[in-house]
Write an enzyme that holds these catalytic residues in place. Structure first.
Site, PDB file in Angstrom:
ATOM      1  N   ASP A 591       0.826  -1.214   0.000  1.00 56.86           N
ATOM      2  CA  ASP A 591       0.000   0.000   0.000  1.00 56.86           C
ATOM      3  C   ASP A 591       0.855   1.257   0.000  1.00 56.86           C
ATOM      4  OD1 ASP A 591      -2.531  -1.245   0.191  1.00 56.86           O
ATOM      5  OD2 ASP A 591      -2.257  -1.564   2.344  1.00 56.86           O
ATOM      6  N   HIS A 686     -16.272   5.249   2.520  1.00 56.77           N
ATOM      7  CA  HIS A 686     -16.300   6.246   3.596  1.00 56.77           C
ATOM      8  C   HIS A 686     -17.703   6.508   4.109  1.00 56.77           C
ATOM      9  CE1 HIS A 686     -12.588   6.798   1.312  1.00 56.77           C
ATOM     10  NE2 HIS A 686     -12.064   6.926   2.512  1.00 56.77           N
TER      11      HIS A 686
HETATM   12  N1  GLN Z   1      -4.619  -2.223   3.370  1.00 62.59           N
HETATM   13  C1  GLN Z   1      -5.082  -1.081   4.076  1.00 62.59           C
HETATM   14  C2  GLN Z   1      -6.498  -1.331   4.554  1.00 62.59           C
HETATM   15  O1  GLN Z   1      -7.229  -1.973   3.884  1.00 62.59           O
HETATM   16  C3  GLN Z   1      -5.036   0.176   3.232  1.00 62.59           C
HETATM   17  C4  GLN Z   1      -5.435   1.398   4.020  1.00 62.59           C
HETATM   18  C5  GLN Z   1      -5.365   2.714   3.257  1.00 62.59           C
HETATM   19  O2  GLN Z   1      -5.409   2.766   2.065  1.00 62.59           O
HETATM   20  N2  GLN Z   1      -5.257   3.799   3.937  1.00 62.59           N
HETATM   21  O3  GLN Z   1      -6.906  -0.871   5.581  1.00 62.59           O
END
Ligand code: GLN
Ligand code: ZN
Length: 747
Positions: A591, A686
């Site tokens: 990520d 969100h």
């Molecule tokens: N792998 C992380 C999650 O799913 C990615 C979080 C993010 O993009 N901030 O929580």
């Protein structure tokens, strides 16, 4: 020589403001009780700064949410939809939304991890100075004065305020909030007059926007604004404070011709400021407020550097005052609260309280013969020779031919077109949080905690199988935070117990401290991925946090370039990828949600940053075999400026937040030369709203106009950890159904 600081944390040493505000939101305390706590916190800060021996003390650095939102209220730029409400209720509605009225947008304050509430300014906005308590700087100045403390009210400057605003929906094309500068400046002029009437000697106008890229038109606006303000007959003297970089030379030149008495310059993030002052000239007789103590990082000041800058500036301007580089809002309150840090690390640190003491100590030190008393000497960070040697040998690493990778992965994974997956985390349930708290408090042992997390992994895997997702995840229940989890497992990183920093509103984060060479003593994630893989025949995707994000959300050593530190983190991740592969994991996601966030404020610095950022990602991922599929994920960004860099990361699959930008990103990425897999988030995580099958289908069909089905992935737009299970399950079922329907139409 005099001393000051540009601002101080407002949340309280024990996060008192957070707890009082949240109590108020929950109806546990009334507005009067919240105001009482706030007054106590303000009085405490002023007294502390006075007792520390600072010569001038800022006020109006307090906020119930954010200083930009305070400005919006102060100049009455409140959008109509909040006008039925009043006082704190209205204020919090703008920040957080209420029943039918959503909040204003929120975004990052320059290149920090602090967020401000974005003003919405339209051609119809009429600025006027709010009355009574809403004229907050006057009220807080008088509040301090009543305590016998003279302060310098700090305000967001009018130019920065408008440059950070966005055009209200419905504004005509070409409208810029800055078009309304003259009207806004009249309100500031009136405010200056009122402050002078109240007795204020100085006012601080924060104009960090002046360290960014400015057009000739912007600079003309700056000049006009400060000519007008400094010609206000009755006013305090003006300190125009810049920070986060080097002030635009043309802007400083224009300002030197106005009556502004003092300029704040950041000598930590903007060492070029000294040269700009020298080249502009014309500042003799003015005061330079020299930001020599780093307000954004936790290291102790280097007295030698401070002395050198001070000496040069003194020759160029009449007076030099010592200060922090920016507000101390960005560092934790008190190092003395930390008892768990290794001594060698602790000795190198200063939090807000210690930084104030440093500013005061520097005053005597800089005028003394020997400017390097041991107490301020920088200590060397731990060196790891093995890590350094391996990095030298690795150089610039890249993966092999993408067609070969594609074929190898197809053969190994056997995925359908429009493969479905998630971004990694599943809902963090109460049970998970309780188990973590119990483990931390010692009420359950390691084994019991591990078992609780394994049970969670098993249920998350079973759920994904039942829903019919193609590439599964273990759900990340064991991670408190995507950076802290790794920081706790890497050498060269330390965690604090109370090092809270405001991120937005009542949300505080505790960034770990990267203090020395980084290395990985043992695998960090393998047992979780391996366990998850043992439960299913479908591929499990291993989850790692990328090198740039590991730096962006930490306090990072400042004794070597970030690029070098990023490579060390990348090497540890590269080893982790190798161990995941060895454990039979065929898909690994690295990520990088913060890739956009560290982008330098000036366009001329972008290319160099993106080069090392992309290089670090490639170093982390390029050890993988062709048959191992590397994913990456990014969010919260206007990707425009980094779109080429996203393509250069060369991940096999990139998932991005795109639900709200309607899949446009897919076409943009294609135009930037990206040819690998792409997972534009098909719904917005969100919000608890469950997207319908039709809506997801529509998004997929839109994406298919720009990408062929073999490269299109189907996923939500971010991790699910902040969501609850009912909506998560429903949304993922719809996602799988939509993918199947679209697939069926393709054959
Ligand atoms: N792998 C992380 C999650 O799913 C990615 C979080 C993010 O993009 N901030 O929580
Ligand atoms: Zn995300």
């Amino acid at each position: 020589m005099r001393t000051t600081i540009l601002g101080y944390p407002r949340i309280g040493a024990g996060r008192e403001l957070k707890f009082a505000t949240e109590d108020h939101w929950a109806g546990r305390i009334d507005a009067a009780a919240l105001q009482h706590t706030a007054r106590g916190l303000r009085a405490g800060v002023w007294a502390e700064l006075r007792d520390a021996g600072l010569d001038t003390i800022p006020s109006n650095t307090f906020s119930f949410y954010d200083q930009v939102l305070d400005t919006t209220v102060m100049v009455d730029a409140v959008p109509d939809r909040y006008r039925d409400l009043d006082g704190l209720e209205r204020y919090f509605a703008m920040a957080r939304g209420v029943q039918d009225v959503p909040a204003l947008e929120m975004t990052k304050w320059f290149d920090t991890n602090y967020h401000y509430i974005v003003p919405e300014i339209g051609p119809g906005t009429r600025f006027r100075l709010a009355e009574g308590a809403a004229a907050k700087p006057v009220a807080e100045y008088l509040e301090a004065k009543a305590l016998g403390i003279e302060t310098r009210p700090a305000l967001v400057g009018p130019v920065t305020y408008l440059l950070l605003a966005k055009a209200a929906p419905g504004s005509p094309d070409g409208f810029r909030p800055l078009d309304l500068l003259d009207g806004l400046v009249e309100v500031y002029a009136e405010l200056l007059e009122r402050l002078a009437g109240a007795g204020a000697q100085w006012v601080q106008l924060d104009e960090p926007a002046l360290v960014g890229d400015l057009s000739a038109e912007d600079i003309a606006a700056v000049e006009r604004a400060y000519n007008r303000l400094s010609s206000q007959p009755s006013r305090p003297r003006v300190l125009l404070a810049t920070y986060f970089g080097t002030i635009d030379a043309a802007a400083l030149k224009a300002l030197a011709a106005t009556g502004v008495e003092a300029f704040g310059l950041d000598l930590v993030a903007g060492p070029g400021n000294v040269d700009v002052v020298a080249s502009v000239g014309g500042l003799l007789g003015r005061t330079i407020v020299a930001g020599v103590v780093d307000g954004r990082n936790v290291w102790r000041a280097d007295a030698r550097k401070a002395k050198a800058a001070y000496a040069v500036l003194l020759g160029l301007a009449g007076h030099v005052e010592l200060s922090t580089s920016c507000s101390l809002l960005h560092v934790p309150v008190d190092l003395d609260a930390e008892t768990g840090l290794p001594e060698a690390v602790r000795d190198r640190l200063a939090f807000a309280r210690q930084k104030v003491a440093e500013v005061v100590a520097l005053r005597t030190m800089l005028t003394a013969e020997d400017p390097r008393p041991v107490s301020l000497e920088a200590y060397a960070a731990g060196t790891n020779h093995e890590v350094r040697a391996r990095l030298d040998a690795l150089g610039d690493a890249r993966r092999g031919d993408r067609a070969a990778r594609f074929a190898a992965q197809r053969a190994r994974l056997g995925l359908p077109v429009l493969a479905t997956t998630t971004i990694g985390s599943f809902p963090q349930t109460d049970a998970i949080r309780k188990a973590r708290a119990a483990h931390k408090a010692g009420r359950i042992d390691d084994a019991a905690y591990q078992q609780a997390m394994r049970d969670e992994v098993a249920s998350v895997v079973a759920l994904q199988e039942e829903i019919g997702l193609d590439v599964l995840v273990h759900g990340e229940p064991e991670r408190n935070d995507m950076v802290q989890y790794f920081a706790e497992r890497l050498d060269g990183y330390a965690a604090t117990d109370h090092g809270w920093v405001q991120s937005y509103g009542t949300r505080c984060v505790r960034p770990p401290i990267l203090h020395g060479d980084v290395s990985r003593p043992e695998p960090m994630t393998v047992e979780w991925a391996e366990y998850a893989q043992s439960l299913t025949n479908r591929p499990i995707k291993g989850m790692l946090t990328g090198p740039v994000t590991m730096l962006a959300w930490s306090f990072v050593r400042d004794d070597q370039p970030l690029a070098e530190t990023a490579r060390q983190v990348a090497l540890a991740l590269r080893d982790e990828v190798g161990d995941l592969e060895a454990a039979g994991i065929g898909v690994v996601q690295v990520d990088e949600p913060a890739l956009r966030e560290l982008l330098p404020l000036r366009a001329r610095d972008h290319a160099a940053y993106l080069e090392w950022a992309v290089g670090a990602f490639r170093l982390a991922t390029s050890g993988a075999a062709d048959a191992t599929q590397i994913h990456t994920h990014m969010c919260y960004a206007e990707f425009g400026e980094i779109i080429g860099a996203i393509a250069d990361l060369d991940a096999d699959v990139t998932s991005v937040e795109a639900a709200r930008s309607r899949m446009e990103l897919v076409g943009d990425l294609r135009a930037a030369g990206y040819r690998n897999g792409i997972g534009p988030g098909v719904y917005d995580i969100h919000s608890p709203r469950v997207p319908s099958v039709e809506e997801i289908e529509l998004n997929l069909r839109r994406a298919l106009q720009a990408v062929d089905p073999a490269r299109l992935w189907v996923n939500p737009d971010c991790g699910l950890k902040t969501r609850a299970y009912p909506e998560t399950e429903a949304a993922l079922r719809n996602l799988v159904t939509a993918a199947r329907r679209v697939r069926a139409t393709l054959n």
